[in-house]
Design a protein around this motif. Structure first.
Motif, PDB file in Angstrom:
ATOM      1  N   LEU A   1       0.832  -1.212   0.000  1.00  0.00           N
ATOM      2  CA  LEU A   1       0.000   0.000   0.000  1.00  0.00           C
ATOM      3  C   LEU A   1       0.863   1.258   0.000  1.00  0.00           C
ATOM      4  N   ASP A   2       1.989   1.202   0.720  1.00  0.00           N
ATOM      5  CA  ASP A   2       2.891   2.360   0.728  1.00  0.00           C
ATOM      6  C   ASP A   2       3.444   2.637  -0.673  1.00  0.00           C
ATOM      7  N   PHE A   3       3.739   1.579  -1.397  1.00  0.00           N
ATOM      8  CA  PHE A   3       4.192   1.744  -2.785  1.00  0.00           C
ATOM      9  C   PHE A   3       3.114   2.445  -3.613  1.00  0.00           C
ATOM     10  N   GLN A   4       1.907   1.959  -3.435  1.00  0.00           N
ATOM     11  CA  GLN A   4       0.778   2.543  -4.173  1.00  0.00           C
ATOM     12  C   GLN A   4       0.663   4.044  -3.841  1.00  0.00           C
ATOM     13  N   ARG A   5       0.823   4.372  -2.551  1.00  0.00           N
ATOM     14  CA  ARG A   5       0.750   5.762  -2.091  1.00  0.00           C
ATOM     15  C   ARG A   5       1.857   6.618  -2.736  1.00  0.00           C
ATOM     16  N   ASP A   6       3.070   6.044  -2.787  1.00  0.00           N
ATOM     17  CA  ASP A   6       4.201   6.798  -3.313  1.00  0.00           C
ATOM     18  C   ASP A   6       4.105   7.034  -4.822  1.00  0.00           C
ATOM     19  N   PHE A   7       3.480   6.091  -5.504  1.00  0.00           N
ATOM     20  CA  PHE A   7       3.444   6.204  -6.964  1.00  0.00           C
ATOM     21  C   PHE A   7       2.253   7.001  -7.491  1.00  0.00           C
ATOM     22  N   PHE A   8       1.144   6.979  -6.747  1.00  0.00           N
ATOM     23  CA  PHE A   8      -0.075   7.555  -7.312  1.00  0.00           C
ATOM     24  C   PHE A   8      -0.664   8.636  -6.425  1.00  0.00           C
ATOM     25  N   ALA A   9      -0.818   9.819  -7.012  1.00  0.00           N
ATOM     26  CA  ALA A   9      -1.337  10.962  -6.257  1.00  0.00           C
ATOM     27  C   ALA A   9      -2.799  10.766  -5.855  1.00  0.00           C
ATOM     28  N   ASP A  10      -3.522   9.897  -6.595  1.00  0.00           N
ATOM     29  CA  ASP A  10      -4.940   9.720  -6.271  1.00  0.00           C
ATOM     30  C   ASP A  10      -5.169   8.620  -5.216  1.00  0.00           C
ATOM     31  N   TYR A  11      -4.090   8.143  -4.599  1.00  0.00           N
ATOM     32  CA  TYR A  11      -4.214   7.135  -3.535  1.00  0.00           C
ATOM     33  C   TYR A  11      -4.998   7.737  -2.372  1.00  0.00           C
ATOM     34  N   ASP A  12      -5.943   6.972  -1.838  1.00  0.00           N
ATOM     35  CA  ASP A  12      -6.797   7.460  -0.768  1.00  0.00           C
ATOM     36  C   ASP A  12      -6.594   6.570   0.469  1.00  0.00           C
ATOM     37  N   PRO A  13      -5.830   7.057   1.479  1.00  0.00           N
ATOM     38  CA  PRO A  13      -5.497   6.214   2.628  1.00  0.00           C
ATOM     39  C   PRO A  13      -6.729   5.743   3.397  1.00  0.00           C
ATOM     40  N   GLY A  14      -7.724   6.611   3.488  1.00  0.00           N
ATOM     41  CA  GLY A  14      -8.951   6.232   4.210  1.00  0.00           C
ATOM     42  C   GLY A  14      -9.647   5.068   3.538  1.00  0.00           C
ATOM     43  N   LYS A  15      -9.747   5.170   2.218  1.00  0.00           N
ATOM     44  CA  LYS A  15     -10.404   4.117   1.452  1.00  0.00           C
ATOM     45  C   LYS A  15      -9.597   2.821   1.572  1.00  0.00           C
ATOM     46  N   ALA A  16      -8.263   2.951   1.522  1.00  0.00           N
ATOM     47  CA  ALA A  16      -7.403   1.773   1.639  1.00  0.00           C
ATOM     48  C   ALA A  16      -7.630   1.075   2.982  1.00  0.00           C
ATOM     49  N   SER A  17      -7.719   1.851   4.063  1.00  0.00           N
ATOM     50  CA  SER A  17      -7.937   1.255   5.387  1.00  0.00           C
ATOM     51  C   SER A  17      -9.283   0.553   5.463  1.00  0.00           C
ATOM     52  N   ARG A  18     -10.306   1.218   4.938  1.00  0.00           N
ATOM     53  CA  ARG A  18     -11.641   0.597   4.969  1.00  0.00           C
ATOM     54  C   ARG A  18     -11.635  -0.699   4.176  1.00  0.00           C
ATOM     55  N   MET A  19     -10.923  -0.688   3.054  1.00  0.00           N
ATOM     56  CA  MET A  19     -10.883  -1.896   2.237  1.00  0.00           C
ATOM     57  C   MET A  19     -10.116  -3.023   2.921  1.00  0.00           C
ATOM     58  N   LEU A  20      -9.020  -2.660   3.619  1.00  0.00           N
ATOM     59  CA  LEU A  20      -8.262  -3.692   4.349  1.00  0.00           C
ATOM     60  C   LEU A  20      -9.163  -4.387   5.366  1.00  0.00           C
ATOM     61  N   ASP A  21      -9.921  -3.584   6.115  1.00  0.00           N
ATOM     62  CA  ASP A  21     -10.858  -4.151   7.098  1.00  0.00           C
ATOM     63  C   ASP A  21     -11.859  -5.061   6.408  1.00  0.00           C
ATOM     64  N   PHE A  22     -12.434  -4.535   5.338  1.00  0.00           N
ATOM     65  CA  PHE A  22     -13.470  -5.261   4.608  1.00  0.00           C
ATOM     66  C   PHE A  22     -12.938  -6.601   4.101  1.00  0.00           C
ATOM     67  N   MET A  23     -11.702  -6.592   3.638  1.00  0.00           N
ATOM     68  CA  MET A  23     -11.096  -7.793   3.065  1.00  0.00           C
ATOM     69  C   MET A  23     -10.439  -8.673   4.132  1.00  0.00           C
ATOM     70  N   LYS A  24     -10.474  -8.215   5.373  1.00  0.00           N
ATOM     71  CA  LYS A  24      -9.855  -8.950   6.483  1.00  0.00           C
ATOM     72  C   LYS A  24      -8.361  -9.186   6.227  1.00  0.00           C
ATOM     73  N   LEU A  25      -7.706  -8.135   5.739  1.00  0.00           N
ATOM     74  CA  LEU A  25      -6.264  -8.183   5.514  1.00  0.00           C
ATOM     75  C   LEU A  25      -5.581  -7.372   6.610  1.00  0.00           C
ATOM     76  N   SER A  26      -4.391  -7.804   7.009  1.00  0.00           N
ATOM     77  CA  SER A  26      -3.643  -7.068   8.005  1.00  0.00           C
ATOM     78  C   SER A  26      -2.374  -6.501   7.384  1.00  0.00           C
ATOM     79  N   ARG A  27      -2.047  -5.240   7.725  1.00  0.00           N
ATOM     80  CA  ARG A  27      -0.863  -4.576   7.170  1.00  0.00           C
ATOM     81  C   ARG A  27       0.419  -5.363   7.434  1.00  0.00           C
ATOM     82  N   LYS A  28       0.434  -6.124   8.540  1.00  0.00           N
ATOM     83  CA  LYS A  28       1.663  -6.808   8.943  1.00  0.00           C
ATOM     84  C   LYS A  28       1.902  -8.108   8.177  1.00  0.00           C
ATOM     85  N   ASP A  29       0.836  -8.635   7.575  1.00  0.00           N
ATOM     86  CA  ASP A  29       0.983  -9.916   6.869  1.00  0.00           C
ATOM     87  C   ASP A  29       1.966  -9.800   5.711  1.00  0.00           C
TER      88      ASP A  29
END
Lengths: 233, 134
Positions: free
Chosen positions: A95-123
């Motif tokens: 996700l950090d890569f995505q943030r660094d490369f794309f100005a339209d990256y939306d951190p809030g949306k990314a967090s909501r999606m991680l929760d929704f997908m049951k993904l953890s940043r540490k995995d």
């Protein structure tokens, strides 16, 4: 209205094999388009050309109003059919890569999606199951506020639970007025989220029609029509 | 909200019928707010443009009306609701009568079977059928 994806007489060959044959196509905003075809029909080539990863042999292409390249990539979000992360990356790193490369990256949306997908940043991304990797891929693609999303086989080879999750995410997290082009051969699972389908066969467009119109005219599901169109393949 | 969709039929018609059914049975009352396109698309997992079309058709038929900035609402005209009820009843009847004719019953027998079935408080259809054809 401005078109988000335009192909004008686009052809592409790999050696002797023709991948796309004189494809002309125009897709406007606010649509979810199913790009359908059997294996080897040209879906991935079309996606790669639209996203600027492959150059056509002839013809012109406009994605989000620009020739595919650095400018178009700023507003076109592409999800390839194979995972793109490196072996050392955690989910958070991707996700950090995505943030660094794309100005339209939306951190809030990314967090909501991680929760929704049951993904953890540490995995660790590479040790996720196939289903979870697909969930991560779709999270990366949809974490941007793009105008055009190109998703190559987002539910290919995942279990029904992950499939359901990915479809739900598409419906919950799409941006209004943006357009999503989804390639798939799993038509029955996805046909209800499309408003338009494009069928590719042997590298050419054989059908480009609104799904409800197909149901009204033929009394058939898109899956049924798909099976008839590709019967000889 | 759950609908069993048939992919062979236009989805917008199926959602229209579902909403009409909710109106007729009272789960959506006169003047009630109808969910937004986005809400319904996400809940039913149906393309938003299809939902949009459903609403357009419902408005065209006078079943729903949109108020600027407030959303869409079920009509509060009792007459309209009554006419939806009649329309749905006649569709049911048409299907039923068509099916009965295919089974070989004539008008007189159909009326007789229906009357018996209603009087008998919905006795098993098979039994009734045997009784009348014998």
């Amino acid at each position: 209205m401005e078109q988000l994806l335009e192909f004008q007489s686009v052809s592409k060959s790999y050696g002797k094999r023709t991948a796309l044959r004189d494809v002309t196509l125009s897709i406007g905003p606010g649509r979810i388009v199913g790009l359908l075809g059997s294996n080897g029909s040209g879906k991935t080539t079309l996606m790669r050309i639209a996203s600027g990863l492959t150059r056509p042999d002839s013809g012109t292409v406009r994605a989000s109003g620009h020739e595919p390249g650095p400018v178009s990539k700023a507003s076109v979000s592409f999800m390839p059919d194979k995972p793109v992360f490196e072996s050392w990356m955690t989910v958070g790193d991707t996700l950090d890569f995505q943030r660094d490369f794309f100005a339209d990256y939306d951190p809030g949306k990314a967090s909501r999606m991680l929760d929704f997908m049951k993904l953890s940043r540490k995995d660790k991304a590479s040790s996720l199951s196939k289903g979870m990797q697909e969930r991560l891929q779709i999270t990366l693609a949809l974490s941007r506020r793009a105008s055009l999303y190109l998703l190559d086989e987002p539910i290919g080879g995942v279990d029904p639970v992950s499939r359901e999750h990915i479809l739900n995410a598409l419906m919950d997290f799409y941006e209004e007025d943006s357009t999503i082009v989804v390639s798939t051969h799993l038509v029955a699972d996805m046909e209800r989220i499309f408003d338009t389908v494009v069928m590719l066969k042997g590298g050419g467009v054989v059908l480009h029609e609104e799904v409800e119109q197909i149901r009204i005219d033929s009394g058939k599901s898109i899956d049924q029509l798909f099976k008839e169109v590709y019967a000889e393949c | 909200m759950t609908i069993e969709f048939d992919n062979n039929l236009p989805i917008y018609l199926q959602i229209m019928n579902y909403i009409k059914l909710q109106i007729v049975t009272g789960s959506l009352g006169p003047g009630d707010k109808i969910p937004s396109v986005r809400e319904l698309a996400s809940e039913l997992k149906i393309n938003p443009n299809t939902i949009q079309r459903t609403f357009q058709e419902l408005e065209r038929e006078g079943v729903a009306e949109s108020r600027r900035g407030l959303g869409r609402f079920v009509t509060s005209e009792d007459e309209k609701i009554m006419s939806i009820k009649k329309e749905m009843a006649s569709e049911l009847l048409e299907r039923f009568i068509g099916g009965m004719r295919e089974l070989g019953f004539d008008s007189e027998n159909i009326v007789k079977i229906v009357a018996e079935s209603v009087d008998g408080g919905g006795r098993e259809a098979g039994g009734t059928k045997r009784g009348t054809t014998a």
